[in-house]
Design an enzyme around this catalytic site. Structure first.
Site, mmCIF file in Angstrom:
data_model
loop_
_atom_site.group_PDB
_atom_site.id
_atom_site.type_symbol
_atom_site.label_atom_id
_atom_site.label_comp_id
_atom_site.label_asym_id
_atom_site.label_seq_id
_atom_site.Cartn_x
_atom_site.Cartn_y
_atom_site.Cartn_z
ATOM 1 N N HIS A 257 6.393 -14.147 -0.906
ATOM 2 C CA HIS A 257 6.949 -13.840 -2.220
ATOM 3 C C HIS A 257 6.307 -12.630 -2.872
ATOM 4 O O HIS A 257 6.712 -12.237 -3.959
ATOM 5 C CB HIS A 257 6.766 -15.053 -3.134
ATOM 6 C CG HIS A 257 5.315 -15.406 -3.374
ATOM 7 N ND1 HIS A 257 4.458 -15.709 -2.357
ATOM 8 C CD2 HIS A 257 4.603 -15.482 -4.520
ATOM 9 C CE1 HIS A 257 3.255 -15.976 -2.858
ATOM 10 N NE2 HIS A 257 3.315 -15.835 -4.148
ATOM 11 N N CYS A 258 5.286 -12.022 -2.235
ATOM 12 C CA CYS A 258 4.555 -10.942 -2.891
ATOM 13 C C CYS A 258 4.604 -9.613 -2.149
ATOM 14 O O CYS A 258 5.160 -8.639 -2.648
ATOM 15 C CB CYS A 258 3.085 -11.355 -3.079
ATOM 16 S SG CYS A 258 2.827 -12.623 -4.338
ATOM 17 N N ILE A 259 4.012 -9.564 -0.957
ATOM 18 C CA ILE A 259 3.760 -8.278 -0.316
ATOM 19 C C ILE A 259 5.031 -7.477 -0.021
ATOM 20 O O ILE A 259 5.065 -6.268 -0.244
ATOM 21 C CB ILE A 259 2.910 -8.465 0.957
ATOM 22 C CG1 ILE A 259 1.551 -9.053 0.563
ATOM 23 C CG2 ILE A 259 2.689 -7.132 1.664
ATOM 24 C CD1 ILE A 259 0.655 -9.357 1.739
ATOM 25 N N ASP A 262 6.523 -7.035 -4.301
ATOM 26 C CA ASP A 262 5.817 -6.547 -5.480
ATOM 27 C C ASP A 262 5.530 -5.047 -5.489
ATOM 28 O O ASP A 262 5.702 -4.392 -6.523
ATOM 29 C CB ASP A 262 4.511 -7.318 -5.678
ATOM 30 C CG ASP A 262 4.741 -8.802 -5.954
ATOM 31 O OD1 ASP A 262 5.927 -9.189 -6.041
ATOM 32 O OD2 ASP A 262 3.762 -9.550 -6.070
#
Length: 420
Positions: A257-259, A262
């Site tokens: 969900h991030c790398i 974001d």
């Protein structure tokens, strides 16, 4: 209530759990009827919160709801809704705007509103604040507004909400103090940023750092293979340096969900200033091409054995984005499988955390619970997630041809075992 969390997913539910453990009266607002019904029944839909913990939360007074009137009288509201990428490459703030509009309808003097959803610097002040102020109340004067980046690492057995330092950035110093006092009730350490923009930037800096360094070792993996250099051994050696180096290891791509998401928010914001953020864009290019490279290497391995990829039985081990969790968000397994299927491979998968799996709307065959038999039946086995259930010796013993993109079988390499 002391707290109402909007969005009861991977970020919101662990937050509620810790608040309940600290004795706070907590509620949750979510638009997914199945999630709310499941929580009321004592069931969990995420890896990091168990059914027993949901039961304990319910016994402590946790109230999940589909109805926004649960916000009435809340002392603190935390927004934990998704911010996926838009078609323009920036964050899709539809859910954030919707949540802010909902809060505005129930905003009362003295309420603390905190945004945790990852986004670009300026969102709290430029997007959320004006929406909340449609209530007629002024942010920083009649209610408190802050941003606190979520730092959830799904499946991490060591660090969770309580023992991971919590960054808070307030619209005003009083807002920051209010947010610090709130989180201080159930988080061991709270760190105050200069403001909301600095707190927003901190989250993007953390994940951009990881994104760029993963891209570095992924690119090195490509040319080290050509040069006959064991990159895995080189990384292990470099990691013995007690200062100035942090080990990152290559893989079939980046997921979660991030790398993969974001850093694009930061790139989007930088592009609005009129110039590119070259590091992020290059890292994105490198990491996005890794699934293609994995398939190319798979094709080469089969060719070496005198087999074509078309019609070959290819078993994918692990289709989640990281080890020992069920989370499939942005998993690189999906683009790998998509390309293999388009080239005619006969695909199957094995994953102890996933019971059924689809790629482009088509079911991929589950290889079954007998892992040794599945390994022996495949022409090629590709390790895409290094789940603890995948014993290196078992993989090396039973797979006729093994391509390990996660380094799980580093000590077993040979004619039938090859690493990324």
């Amino acid at each position: 209530m002391d707290l109402v969390v909007i969005g009861l997913g991977y970020v919101g539910l662990p937050l509620v759990r810790e608040a309940c453990r600290a004795g706070l009266e907590a509620g949750g607002l979510d638009r997914d009827a199945r999630v709310v019904a499941g929580l009321k029944a004592g069931l969990s839909h995420i890896d990091d919160v168990s059914a027993a913990e949901v039961e304990a939360m319910n016994e402590a007074g946790f109230t999940p709801s589909l109805h926004e009137d649960i916000l009435d009288g809340a002392r603190t509201v935390v927004i934990c809704v998704p911010t996926p990428l838009s078609e323009e490459g920036g964050p899709d703030l539809t859910a954030v705007r919707g949540a802010a509009e909902t809060v505005a309808r129930h905003l009362e003097p003295g309420m603390l509103v905190i945004l945790e959803s990852t986004t670009y610097p300026g969102t709290t002040d430029e997007v959320v604040r004006p929406i909340l102020e449609t209530s007629g109340l002024a942010a920083g004067e009649e209610f408190h507004l802050a941003f606190s980046p979520e730092r959830i690492d799904p499946g991490n057995p060591v660090y969770g909400v309580r023992n991971t330092p919590k960054i808070v950035g307030g619209l005003t110093p009083a807002c920051a103090s209010a947010a610090s006092a709130f989180y201080g009730k159930f988080v061991d350490r709270v760190v105050e940023a200069k403001g909301t923009r600095e707190a927003e930037m901190a989250k993007l800096l953390e994940n951009t750092y990881r994104h760029v360094n993963i891209a570095l070792v992924n690119e090195m993996a490509v040319f080290c293979h050509e040069l006959g250099i064991d990159l895995w051994d080189a990384i292990d050696c470099a990691a013995t340096k007690p200062f100035g180096f942090q080990p990152f290891r290559p893989g079939p791509g980046v997921g979660g969900h991030c790398i993969p998401i974001d850093p694009n928010y930061l790139s989007y914001k930088v592009r609005s200033l009129g110039y590119p953020f070259r590091f992020v864009e290059l890292a994105q290019e490198i990491n996005e091409r890794m699934p293609r490279y994995v398939v190319e290497r798979a094709q080469q391995l089969l060719n070496r054995e005198g087999r074509a990829l078309k019609g070959a039985k290819v078993l994918l081990l692990g289709v989640t984005y990281k080890a020992d969790i069920a989370d499939q968000r942005e998993s690189p397994a999906r683009p790998v499988a998509r390309r293999l299927a388009r080239l005619g491979a006969d695909l199957s998968f094995h994953d102890p955390f996933v019971s059924d799996w689809q790629v482009e709307g088509a079911e991929v065959r589950d290889a079954g619970k007998d892992l040794p038999a599945a390994l022996e039946a495949a022409d090629l086995v590709i390790v895409l997630a290094d789940h603890g259930a995948y014993d290196a010796a078992t993989l090396a013993r039973h797979a006729r041809l093994l391509f390990d993109t996660r380094g799980r079988t580093r000590e077993m390499r040979g004619e039938s075992v090859e690493l990324l």
